[in-house]
Design a protein around this motif. Sequence first.
Motif, PDB file in Angstrom:
ATOM      1  N   UNK A  93       0.825  -1.203   0.000  1.00  0.00           N
ATOM      2  CA  UNK A  93       0.000   0.000   0.000  1.00  0.00           C
ATOM      3  C   UNK A  93       0.866   1.263   0.000  1.00  0.00           C
ATOM      4  N   UNK A  94       1.921   1.280   0.813  1.00  0.00           N
ATOM      5  CA  UNK A  94       2.815   2.443   0.847  1.00  0.00           C
ATOM      6  C   UNK A  94       3.440   2.678  -0.525  1.00  0.00           C
ATOM      7  N   UNK A  95       3.877   1.599  -1.187  1.00  0.00           N
ATOM      8  CA  UNK A  95       4.462   1.727  -2.528  1.00  0.00           C
ATOM      9  C   UNK A  95       3.429   2.240  -3.530  1.00  0.00           C
ATOM     10  N   UNK A  96       2.202   1.764  -3.413  1.00  0.00           N
ATOM     11  CA  UNK A  96       1.132   2.212  -4.310  1.00  0.00           C
ATOM     12  C   UNK A  96       0.921   3.718  -4.187  1.00  0.00           C
ATOM     13  N   UNK A  97       0.803   4.201  -2.956  1.00  0.00           N
ATOM     14  CA  UNK A  97       0.555   5.632  -2.767  1.00  0.00           C
ATOM     15  C   UNK A  97       1.766   6.471  -3.141  1.00  0.00           C
ATOM     16  N   UNK A  98       2.955   5.929  -2.922  1.00  0.00           N
ATOM     17  CA  UNK A  98       4.165   6.642  -3.322  1.00  0.00           C
ATOM     18  C   UNK A  98       4.200   6.815  -4.837  1.00  0.00           C
ATOM     19  N   UNK A 100       1.543   6.634  -6.914  1.00  0.00           N
ATOM     20  CA  UNK A 100       0.391   7.379  -7.427  1.00  0.00           C
ATOM     21  C   UNK A 100       0.440   8.864  -7.074  1.00  0.00           C
ATOM     22  N   UNK A 101       1.323   9.261  -6.173  1.00  0.00           N
ATOM     23  CA  UNK A 101       1.400  10.678  -5.812  1.00  0.00           C
ATOM     24  C   UNK A 101       2.641  11.358  -6.378  1.00  0.00           C
ATOM     25  N   UNK A 102       3.385  10.674  -7.234  1.00  0.00           N
ATOM     26  CA  UNK A 102       4.542  11.290  -7.890  1.00  0.00           C
ATOM     27  C   UNK A 102       4.051  12.434  -8.781  1.00  0.00           C
ATOM     28  N   UNK A 103       4.768  13.537  -8.796  1.00  0.00           N
ATOM     29  CA  UNK A 103       4.343  14.637  -9.680  1.00  0.00           C
ATOM     30  C   UNK A 103       4.394  14.190 -11.136  1.00  0.00           C
ATOM     31  N   UNK A 104       3.383  14.569 -11.870  1.00  0.00           N
ATOM     32  CA  UNK A 104       3.306  14.237 -13.286  1.00  0.00           C
ATOM     33  C   UNK A 104       4.047  15.291 -14.095  1.00  0.00           C
ATOM     34  N   UNK A 105       4.847  14.848 -15.043  1.00  0.00           N
ATOM     35  CA  UNK A 105       5.577  15.772 -15.924  1.00  0.00           C
ATOM     36  C   UNK A 105       4.643  16.189 -17.040  1.00  0.00           C
ATOM     37  N   UNK A 106       4.518  17.491 -17.226  1.00  0.00           N
ATOM     38  CA  UNK A 106       3.666  17.991 -18.291  1.00  0.00           C
ATOM     39  C   UNK A 106       4.508  18.881 -19.205  1.00  0.00           C
ATOM     40  N   UNK A 107       4.138  18.932 -20.435  1.00  0.00           N
ATOM     41  CA  UNK A 107       4.828  19.793 -21.397  1.00  0.00           C
ATOM     42  C   UNK A 107       3.865  20.837 -21.884  1.00  0.00           C
ATOM     43  N   UNK A 108       4.402  21.996 -22.159  1.00  0.00           N
ATOM     44  CA  UNK A 108       3.581  23.062 -22.715  1.00  0.00           C
ATOM     45  C   UNK A 108       4.113  23.416 -24.105  1.00  0.00           C
ATOM     46  N   UNK A 109       3.236  23.777 -24.965  1.00  0.00           N
ATOM     47  CA  UNK A 109       3.655  24.147 -26.326  1.00  0.00           C
ATOM     48  C   UNK A 109       3.296  25.563 -26.630  1.00  0.00           C
TER      49      UNK A 109
END
Length: 109
Positions: A93-98, A100-109
């Motif tokens: 469970x700890x690994x799952x939440x770790x 799933x809460x990682x910041x998502x990398x987004x790109x802008x154009x």
Amino acid sequence: MQESVAGSQYTSFRLAEHLDVAGIAASIGSVGDAYDNALMESTIGLYETELIKPRRPWKSLSQVELATAEWVDWYNHRRLHGEIGHVPPAEYEANHYKESTKPQVTTTT
């Protein structure tokens, strides 16, 4: 007369309100659906096989309560579960939440 698992104590408005306040989603399946209780029945079977039967006869209720608390702690924090990669549930469970809460990398154009 056999009482239904979906009896009034499980479907009452008051219980539903308590679950909602606690952030818990009620899970009430259809009558006769064998899959609804499969996880709980499996866990209870393990509890009986791994704790209750090997240590009987039990001398007191408090002895069973203490042993149950110890078993639940062991089951969740040290018992390896093959279905989840041979790790304890708390680690999984700890690994799952770790993850799933990682910041998502987004790109802008």
